[in-house]
Each structure stands twice: as structure tokens, then as C-alpha cells.
Design an enzyme around this catalytic site. Structure first.
Site, short mmCIF file in Angstrom:
data_model
loop_
_atom_site.label_atom_id
_atom_site.label_comp_id
_atom_site.label_asym_id
_atom_site.label_seq_id
_atom_site.Cartn_x
_atom_site.Cartn_y
_atom_site.Cartn_z
N HIS A 40 0.85 -1.18 0.00
CA HIS A 40 0.00 0.00 0.00
C HIS A 40 0.89 1.24 0.00
O HIS A 40 2.08 1.17 0.25
CB HIS A 40 -0.92 0.01 1.23
N HIS A 126 5.67 6.57 -2.46
CA HIS A 126 6.47 5.36 -2.65
C HIS A 126 5.75 4.18 -2.02
O HIS A 126 4.83 4.35 -1.23
CB HIS A 126 7.85 5.52 -1.98
#
Length: 183
Positions: A40, A126
């Protein structure tokens, strides 16, 4: 009752990321690889959260995604925080993530009144692929990351933001969705 919470965009299991994780595993470095099924992008880490605050947090998410339609991000490149010489977190980067930065910035403002302090650093889109657990075997890791520094790992449709619950166990965290808000 309180629970450990964060706000995120979940990612699908991509074969390209599984291959990268396997390559990192083969280095035998002291890494804690993230379970690919749990990948995630964290928009806001909340920490200990009272269940009574959930409706307000969901409303903060709703306000933060207002006017932003679903979009696609590209997973591109690899690296480490703070850098390749002193690695703590190994990551896969994102292109086309400007809407995520807008949502994250709005979440910072929208959740602050509920006792969640703003981050001390800028949002950096990221996906964490691994965490460094010690110095053993780390010399091979920068070579792997540099070899994939410009690789494309796939595209992901971002069409919802989720409030997640995280339960820490000896086998790693267990995540569940508390609520979600579509874009």
C-alpha cells in the site's frame, strides 16, 4: 476502544514486485520484506485511534479526495531511505502521483484538529518493499536497487482511499479495512 490506524491506497499483487522481492530475498540480507499482498501507499499514519473518531476521520478522507477523479499511477524505479549508503527502508517509486500529494496534504490539515500532528517531512509517494533489520549482507542490496532504478513495475488505478487497521503480530502486521472512500 483504540486501534492502530493509517490512511492508504492499497495496491494489487503485481508479479513484477513479487520478482523484485524474491531477488532481494536471494541476497540473504537482513531485510524484513513486506508481504506483497499487503502493499500500500500510506497517505497518513494515524497511530492509536479511538473508534469514536472513525466517522470524523472518514469525513476528513471524503473532504480530502473531493474533486479528484480516479487516476493511474506508474510504479517506477527503486531506492532506499535515507539513501543507498545508509538504508533503512527499500522502496519502489511512483510517477503520476501528484493527486496523491494533494490528498496527503489535505489529510494533514483535515486530521490535525483530531489530534494527529502533521508530518515533519514532505510527502514522498512510494511503496515500501522492505525494511532493513541489520547489517548482515547489505552490500548486495544497493546493486539490486541500482539494477532496477529505472524499471517500470506496472500501473495501478487509484480509485479509493481506505482507513486501515493494523494489528502487529510476531508474523508481521495484519491489515483490515475499517472504511473506504471512492474517488
Amino acid at each position: 476502544m483504540a486501534f492502530r490506524a493509517f490512511i492508504s491506497v492499497d495496491l494489487p499483487e503485481l508479479e513484477s514486485l513479487k520478482a523484485l522481492a524474491e531477488e532481494l530475498r536471494r541476497t540473504r540480507a537482513a531485510l524484513k520484506l513486506v508481504d506483497i499482498s499487503h502493499l500500500h501507499l500510506t497517505l497518513k499514519f494515524l497511530g492509536e485511534t479511538e473508534e469514536a473518531l472513525v466517522p470524523r476521520i472518514v469525513e476528513a478522507i471524503r473532504a480530502s479526495v473531493a474533486g479528484i477523479p480516479a487516476f493511474v499511477v506508474r510504479l517506477v524505479g527503486t531506492g532506499a531511505f535515507p539513501n543507498l549508503h545508509r538504508m533503512n527502508v527499500l522502496w519502489v517509486g511512483m510517477e503520476g502521483a501528484n493527486p496523491l500529494a494533494v490528498i496527503a496534504r489535505r489529510l494533514e490539515a483535515a486530521t490535525e484538529p483530531y489530534g494527529y500532528p502533521r508530518e515533519g517531512r514532505d510527502f514522498s509517494p512510494h511503496v515500501t518493499i522492505a525494511r532493513v533489520k541489520g547489517p548482515r549482507g547489505l552490500d548486495a542490496v544497493p546493486r539490486v536497487l541500482e539494477a532496477h532504478a529505472r524499471d517500470a513495475f506496472g500501473e495501478v488505478l487509484v480509485d479509493r482511499v481506505r482507513l486501515k487497521k493494523s494489528v502487529l503480530t510476531p508474523d508481521g502486521p495484519v491489515y483490515s479495512t475499517v472504511d473506504e472512500v471512492p474517488l
